[in-house]
Motif scaffolding. Structure first.
Motif, PDB file in Angstrom:
ATOM      1  N   HIS A  88       0.810  -1.219   0.000  1.00  0.00           N
ATOM      2  CA  HIS A  88       0.000   0.000   0.000  1.00  0.00           C
ATOM      3  C   HIS A  88       0.848   1.276   0.000  1.00  0.00           C
ATOM      4  N   ILE A  89       2.112   1.171   0.362  1.00  0.00           N
ATOM      5  CA  ILE A  89       2.959   2.366   0.412  1.00  0.00           C
ATOM      6  C   ILE A  89       3.231   2.928  -0.976  1.00  0.00           C
ATOM      7  N   ILE A  90       3.023   2.117  -2.029  1.00  0.00           N
ATOM      8  CA  ILE A  90       3.277   2.585  -3.397  1.00  0.00           C
ATOM      9  C   ILE A  90       2.017   2.611  -4.254  1.00  0.00           C
ATOM     10  N   THR A  91       0.871   2.309  -3.672  1.00  0.00           N
ATOM     11  CA  THR A  91      -0.333   2.216  -4.507  1.00  0.00           C
ATOM     12  C   THR A  91      -1.580   2.495  -3.696  1.00  0.00           C
ATOM     13  N   ASP A  92      -2.694   2.688  -4.391  1.00  0.00           N
ATOM     14  CA  ASP A  92      -4.003   2.813  -3.752  1.00  0.00           C
ATOM     15  C   ASP A  92      -5.053   2.294  -4.736  1.00  0.00           C
ATOM     16  N   GLY A  93      -6.321   2.389  -4.363  1.00  0.00           N
ATOM     17  CA  GLY A  93      -7.367   1.835  -5.213  1.00  0.00           C
ATOM     18  C   GLY A  93      -7.407   2.457  -6.592  1.00  0.00           C
TER      19      GLY A  93
END
Length: 398
Positions: A88-93
């Motif tokens: 999650h530190i490099i991406t989101d929905g």
């Protein structure tokens, strides 16, 4: 795609006690193929989902990377499951949508022997991070901090829901989810109410969720978290990265409040929060210094999410595709209610921690949420205390 997006080549190291990001010039990832076609047919999909769950649950090393992993599972000669897991530190929905879109564009081009049609990105995530750090300072920072300090002052540290087991001293984050559907007729009634009351479905459905929490706890001060995409500038829309922020939405349910009035309060709170969405939630926590405990998250323990971006059908040359949900058996919060529209009906999903709740308890909660929604639509001007929590069938059983 990895070449296009620096975030996918980023790792996070510690230098002199401080986190520092490191962007690799290039990065190659593998796509291991695992053949399940020799397994018993009835067991293949369950085995594949178990392997997908393992891919998702395996920890990442933030300092070494890569912070994503992929796996291709063969069920039949022409049936596969592609598993993608990203930290999650490099991406989101939103980023997942960008990733899938770019896979589709590049797959079609490369399958025809054509070069990539994707234009070079105008900026990268670090450009946004640098801009945010510079902008969010001085008077702008103080105004944002002042709002959240005032809005969340005196908030109780824990919303004590009735649970099946005592809260453990340390969260395990073990969880699962249950899905439910609202009928097309009830969905249309929700839309009609929103149109008449000049509110979004998000506000309406969140109001019912807050009413449910109020009835379960007898608390009149209800704070629920919600994610916001935080991509309010066109330049960042095509980027893969962690932009999403979390807002704490606090509502007073005291007095002889009618449901229509409650909806108005929730709307006002949400609009104010949207105007102050740029302050990262972590900075809100640092500013408020709430009572911390390893047994629960700070400020709120329940989340509400409305997925209102229409899912685009994914079509690739020579392929038929469908998305498959994988239960990762985790839950970051006590309860998270996710609502979305599927085939003209509203679909809900309650993710919950299994340390606290049994499946039967969540089943009843779903029944009560639906009952409150129906009674609120039928009696929007009635005091919320008069709206029945139990449907008629359950009343007769009692």
């Amino acid at each position: 795609i990895i070449r296009r997006h620096e975030t996918l080549r980023t790792t996070f190291k510690t230098v002199d006690g401080q986190p520092v990001l490191d962007i690799a010039e290039q990065l190659r990832v593998t796509l291991p193929l695992q053949d399940l076609s020799t397994a018993i047919a009835a067991e293949r999909e369950e085995k594949a989902l178990g392997m997908a769950r393992e891919v998702a649950q395996r920890p990442f090393d933030l300092s070494r990377g890569p912070l994503m992993r992929f796996s291709l599972l063969r069920l039949e000669p022409e049936e596969f499951i592609l598993v993608m897991a990203m930290h999650h530190i490099i991406t989101d929905g939103w980023s997942i949508g960008v990733l899938i879109m770019e896979i589709a564009v590049l797959y079609e081009a490369f399958s025809r022997g054509l070069p990539s049609p994707l234009p070079e990105l105008p900026l990268q995530y670090v450009d946004f991070a640098r801009w945010q750090r510079q902008w969010l300072s001085g008077p702008v920072l103080e105004e944002q901090l002042s709002y959240w300090r005032q809005r969340l002052l005196g908030l109780a540290p824990l919303l004590e829901l009735p649970t099946d087991r005592p809260r453990p001293a340390v969260q395990s984050y073990a969880g699962t989810y249950q899905v439910f559907d609202l009928s097309p007729e009830l969905t249309q009634r929700v839309k009609a109410f929103c149109l008449e009351a000049e509110v979004s479905p998000f506000i309406m459905l969140l109001s019912v969720f807050k009413l449910l929490l109020h009835r379960y706890t007898s608390r009149t001060d209800i704070c629920v978290g919600t994610p916001i995409a935080n991509r309010n500038r066109a330049e960042v829309e095509p980027l893969i990265g962690f932009f999403v922020n979390t807002l704490a939405l606090r509502t007073d349910l005291s007095g002889e409040t009618g449901f229509r009035e409650l909806v108005g309060r929730v709307k006002e709170t949400a609009l104010e929060a949207y105007a102050h969405q740029d302050l990262p939630f972590e900075m809100v926590i640092d500013a408020l210094q709430p009572e911390r405990s390893l047994s629960h998250s700070p400020l709120f323990q329940t989340m509400f999410v409305l997925q209102n971006v229409p899912a685009q059908p994914l079509e690739l040359p020579g392929l038929r595709l469908r998305a498959t949900d994988v239960d990762t058996r985790t839950s970051l919060f006590d309860l998270t209610l996710v609502m979305s529209e599927v085939d003209e009906s509203l679909r809900g999903s309650i993710e919950y921690t299994t340390d606290l709740f049994d499946a039967a308890t969540i089943d009843r909660m779903i029944v009560h949420y639906r009952s409150l929604l129906e009674s609120a639509l039928s009696g929007a001007d009635l005091p919320i205390a008069d709206l029945p929590l139990l449907p008629e069938a359950e009343k007769l059983l009692v």
